[in-house]
Every structure is written in structure tokens, then in C-alpha cells.
Design an enzyme around this catalytic site. Structure first.
Site, PDB file in Angstrom:
ATOM      1  N   HIS A 187       0.818  -1.221   0.000  1.00  0.00           N
ATOM      2  CA  HIS A 187       0.000   0.000   0.000  1.00  0.00           C
ATOM      3  C   HIS A 187       0.849   1.268   0.000  1.00  0.00           C
ATOM      4  O   HIS A 187       0.388   2.321   0.428  1.00  0.00           O
ATOM      5  CB  HIS A 187      -0.958  -0.004   1.203  1.00  0.00           C
ATOM      6  CG  HIS A 187      -2.034  -1.039   1.098  1.00  0.00           C
ATOM      7  ND1 HIS A 187      -2.912  -1.331   2.117  1.00  0.00           N
ATOM      8  CD2 HIS A 187      -2.385  -1.859   0.073  1.00  0.00           C
ATOM      9  CE1 HIS A 187      -3.746  -2.289   1.729  1.00  0.00           C
ATOM     10  NE2 HIS A 187      -3.437  -2.634   0.492  1.00  0.00           N
ATOM     11  N   CYS A 189       3.750  19.970  -8.672  1.00  0.00           N
ATOM     12  CA  CYS A 189       4.683  19.225  -9.523  1.00  0.00           C
ATOM     13  C   CYS A 189       5.469  20.194 -10.411  1.00  0.00           C
ATOM     14  O   CYS A 189       4.858  21.043 -11.075  1.00  0.00           O
ATOM     15  CB  CYS A 189       3.872  18.259 -10.375  1.00  0.00           C
ATOM     16  SG  CYS A 189       4.849  17.392 -11.591  1.00  0.00           S
ATOM     17  N   CYS A 228       3.374  13.245  -7.870  1.00  0.00           N
ATOM     18  CA  CYS A 228       2.343  14.135  -8.421  1.00  0.00           C
ATOM     19  C   CYS A 228       1.016  13.387  -8.613  1.00  0.00           C
ATOM     20  O   CYS A 228       0.991  12.292  -9.165  1.00  0.00           O
ATOM     21  CB  CYS A 228       2.826  14.702  -9.752  1.00  0.00           C
ATOM     22  SG  CYS A 228       1.540  15.656 -10.578  1.00  0.00           S
TER      23      CYS A 228
HETATM   24  P1  OAD Z   1      -7.335  -3.203  10.251  1.00  0.00           P
HETATM   25  O1  OAD Z   1      -7.525  -2.037  11.162  1.00  0.00           O
HETATM   26  O2  OAD Z   1      -8.420  -3.523   9.301  1.00  0.00           O
HETATM   27  O3  OAD Z   1      -7.049  -4.509  11.114  1.00  0.00           O
HETATM   28  C1  OAD Z   1      -6.091  -4.505  12.121  1.00  0.00           C
HETATM   29  C2  OAD Z   1      -6.077  -5.874  12.770  1.00  0.00           C
HETATM   30  O4  OAD Z   1      -5.065  -5.876  13.745  1.00  0.00           O
HETATM   31  C3  OAD Z   1      -7.374  -6.237  13.485  1.00  0.00           C
HETATM   32  O5  OAD Z   1      -7.848  -7.501  13.009  1.00  0.00           O
HETATM   33  C4  OAD Z   1      -6.979  -6.330  14.958  1.00  0.00           C
HETATM   34  O6  OAD Z   1      -7.678  -7.347  15.658  1.00  0.00           O
HETATM   35  C5  OAD Z   1      -5.507  -6.638  14.856  1.00  0.00           C
HETATM   36  N1  OAD Z   1      -4.713  -6.215  16.012  1.00  0.00           N
HETATM   37  C6  OAD Z   1      -4.934  -5.222  16.907  1.00  0.00           C
HETATM   38  N2  OAD Z   1      -3.941  -5.164  17.822  1.00  0.00           N
HETATM   39  C7  OAD Z   1      -3.056  -6.130  17.498  1.00  0.00           C
HETATM   40  C8  OAD Z   1      -1.831  -6.584  18.055  1.00  0.00           C
HETATM   41  N3  OAD Z   1      -1.281  -6.010  19.133  1.00  0.00           N
HETATM   42  N4  OAD Z   1      -1.197  -7.621  17.455  1.00  0.00           N
HETATM   43  C9  OAD Z   1      -1.722  -8.208  16.352  1.00  0.00           C
HETATM   44  N5  OAD Z   1      -2.879  -7.825  15.791  1.00  0.00           N
HETATM   45  C10 OAD Z   1      -3.542  -6.810  16.351  1.00  0.00           C
HETATM   46  O7  OAD Z   1      -5.935  -2.967   9.499  1.00  0.00           O
HETATM   47  P2  OAD Z   1      -5.406  -3.668   8.156  1.00  0.00           P
HETATM   48  O8  OAD Z   1      -5.879  -5.066   8.069  1.00  0.00           O
HETATM   49  O9  OAD Z   1      -3.965  -3.367   8.075  1.00  0.00           O
HETATM   50  O10 OAD Z   1      -5.601   0.808   3.625  1.00  0.00           O
HETATM   51  O11 OAD Z   1      -6.161  -2.804   7.072  1.00  0.00           O
HETATM   52  C11 OAD Z   1      -5.875  -3.008   5.716  1.00  0.00           C
HETATM   53  C12 OAD Z   1      -5.967  -1.705   4.975  1.00  0.00           C
HETATM   54  O12 OAD Z   1      -7.215  -1.071   5.275  1.00  0.00           O
HETATM   55  C13 OAD Z   1      -4.933  -0.664   5.398  1.00  0.00           C
HETATM   56  O13 OAD Z   1      -3.716  -0.818   4.733  1.00  0.00           O
HETATM   57  C14 OAD Z   1      -5.607   0.635   5.067  1.00  0.00           C
HETATM   58  C15 OAD Z   1      -6.993   0.331   5.574  1.00  0.00           C
HETATM   59  O14 OAD Z   1      -8.027   1.046   5.024  1.00  0.00           O
HETATM   60  C16 OAD Z   1      -5.787   2.042   3.100  1.00  0.00           C
HETATM   61  O15 OAD Z   1      -5.762   3.064   3.776  1.00  0.00           O
HETATM   62  C17 OAD Z   1      -6.003   2.052   1.641  1.00  0.00           C
END
Ligand code: OAD
Length: 250
Positions: free
Chosen positions: A118, A149, A126
Site C-alpha cells: 500500500h 509538480c 504528483c
Molecule cells: P485493520 O484495522 O483492518 O485490522 C487490524 C487488525 O489488527 C485487526 O484484526 C486487529 O484485531 C488486529 N490487532 C490489533 N492489535 C493487534 C496486536 N497487538 N497484534 C496483532 N494484531 C492486532 O488494518 P489492516 O488489516 O492493516 O488501507 O487494514 C488493511 C488496509 O485497510 C490498510 O492498509 C488501510 C486500511 O483502510 C488504506 O488506507 C487504503
């Protein structure tokens, strides 16, 4: 935690390891996740802050949010989960780390090759023509503080992937290929809600890998995993590293 004999056997046999991380791996460094209670998307609208349409409508608001996150990420430190992942790569002939995180904490923990699915908040380009914009700058209270830009005068934007945009081709195709052919796949700290990254552990299953999830909470992927460890990554990953070291050194 007592690891099963199965798991120890899998570690022993594994030559090719793939790790996928999400925001949860940085939670113990003090960074917010997106979908947990109190996470970013419980407070803000993702389409206002993380989409091309949102940027077109209000580039200053979007920039102020990313700049604040950049400051928080710069002041944070990698946690024991990041550190354990960085050390793990020394114990397997093939090891690939794919992250959805934009915070660069894996790099700072010492992971040598991090594939950022990501993008990252530490680079900019830009919005109109894509030209990289490597200079430093600070966003203030007015639109005029957003750099333009030098080629086409478009607004500079953070080099992150927004909703509705494609992931970097090279990183994504490598992620698919390595997931399909690995022995062990670890999905760590991700809700498995955002595609195509959420597809990777499924690709690993189709390819015959042992797939392990590390997450204190159940996710939409949990039922498909071979092993789901409901613990914080900063607590369990150092233990897993300890097992790996014992087995692989012998
Ligand atoms: P999420 O916020 O969707 O999920 C985070 C996960 O981390 C959850 O399932 C929690 O249960 C888990 N979690 C919390 N604390 C933790 C810990 N200490 N150890 C391990 N796990 C833990 O985040 P992502 O899955 O990264 O994209 O989200 C994916 C994408 O959605 C991101 O890259 C972002 C977001 O929208 C964009 O902004 C385009």
C-alpha cells in the site's frame, strides 16, 4: 505458549516463508489500526481521507491527516513484533515480507527487503502525472502549502495506495507468486478485509502451505487458517522466533 508438535514439525520443514502484515503489527508501537474500536475508520470517513475523489475534493484535509500520521510514525519505535520478524529472515533460505503498512517500521526494525503493498507515507508524487517528488516539505493551514509538480503543476500527494487504486504491480505479482509457492504463511495483525492483500493467505492455502494467523481477535480469515493464535504480535512473535532459533540452529 506451548506449541504443538505439528507446528514445530512445520517450522523444521519450512524453507520458503511468506509474512503478510497489517496495522495490528504496529499497534504496540502506539499506532492506531483502522477497523478496531477507536481505529481511524471509526472516527473518519475512509472515502474522504483515502481515495482519489477525497483528495480532489479536499487535498488540504487529506494532506493534514497524512502529515499527522507521518509525524506519529516517525516518533514511534518498532516493537518486539517488528524486531522478531526482522530477525526471522536469517533462519529461512527464502523469506518474503509483504506489508499493508505505510509506516516504515519494518524497515526501521531491520527487515532488509520489505514489499510495501500500500505504498508509504514517507514518499510523495504528483497526483496528475505521477512524477516522484523527493523534496521535504511541511503542510500548513492553506492550500498553498501543498507542493506543486515541477513538470505539470499538479498537486503532490502521498505515495500511498487509496481505495479504488491499483496496488504496485511488481509487489503484488510477487506477493501472489510467493504466496502460492511457500511452505509457511503467516498473516499478522490484519483484519483480512481489504483485497487484494486479503487474498494472499487463500493463495497460500491453495498452494498447499501451512497458514497461521496471529491476531488477538477473530477475523474473516480465521476459520480458513491452519492455526490461529489469538495474541498480540509483539508478545507471541518473539516466542515464535525463539522456537525457530532452537530448531534451525540445531
Ligand atoms: P485493520 O484495522 O483492518 O485490522 C487490524 C487488525 O489488527 C485487526 O484484526 C486487529 O484485531 C488486529 N490487532 C490489533 N492489535 C493487534 C496486536 N497487538 N497484534 C496483532 N494484531 C492486532 O488494518 P489492516 O488489516 O492493516 O488501507 O487494514 C488493511 C488496509 O485497510 C490498510 O492498509 C488501510 C486500511 O483502510 C488504506 O488506507 C487504503
Amino acid at each position: 505458549m506451548d506449541f504443538s508438535l505439528d507446528f514445530i514439525e512445520i517450522i523444521k520443514k519450512s524453507q520458503k516463508v511468506v509474512i503478510l502484515t497489517g496495522a495490528g503489527v504496529s499497534r504496540e508501537s502506539g499506532l492506531d489500526t483502522f477497523r478496531d474500536a477507536g481505529g481511524y475508520w471509526s472516527k473518519y470517513n475512509p472515502y474522504e481521507l483515502a481515495s482519489p475523489q477525497g483528495f480532489r475534493a479536499n487535498p488540504l484535509l487529506v494532506w493534514q491527516w497524512y502529515q499527522a500520521r507521518k509525524i506519529i510514525a516517525s516518533q514511534a519505535e518498532p516493537n518486539p513484533g517488528h524486531n522478531a520478524i526482522a530477525e526471522m529472515e536469517n533462519y529461512f533460505p527464502e523469506f518474503y515480507l509483504f506489508t499493508q503498512n505505510v509506516d516504515r517500521l519494518h524497515h526501521r526494525a531491520g527487515s532488509k527487503k520489505v514489499h510495501e503493498l500500500h505504498g508509504t507515507i514517507f514518499e510523495s508524487h504528483c497526483f496528475d502525472c505521477g512524477l516522484p517528488y523527493p523534496q521535504d516539505f511541511e503542510i500548513g493551514e492553506t492550500l498553498a502549502t501543498i507542493p506543486r509538480c515541477p513538470e505539470c503543476n499538479g498537486y503532490v500527494r502521498p505515495s500511498v495506495v487509496w481505495f479504488g487504486e491499483s496496488l504496485p504491480y511488481e509487489a503484488l505479482s510477487m506477493a501472489y507468486q510467493k504466496s502460492q509457492s511457500c511452505d509457511l504463511f503467516l498473516t499478522i495483525g490484519t483484519s483480512s478485509e481489504v483485497y487484494p492483500a486479503a487474498n494472499l493467505p487463500h493463495q497460500a492455502i491453495y498452494g498447499g502451505a501451512y497458514v497461521m494467523e496471529i491476531n488477538p481477535n477473530e477475523t474473516s480469515f480465521t476459520r480458513d487458517s491452519n492455526l490461529s493464535i489469538r495474541q498480540k504480535s509483539g508478545e507471541i512473535l518473539p516466542e515464535i522466533l525463539r522456537i525457530i532459533k532452537e530448531i534451525k540452529v540445531k
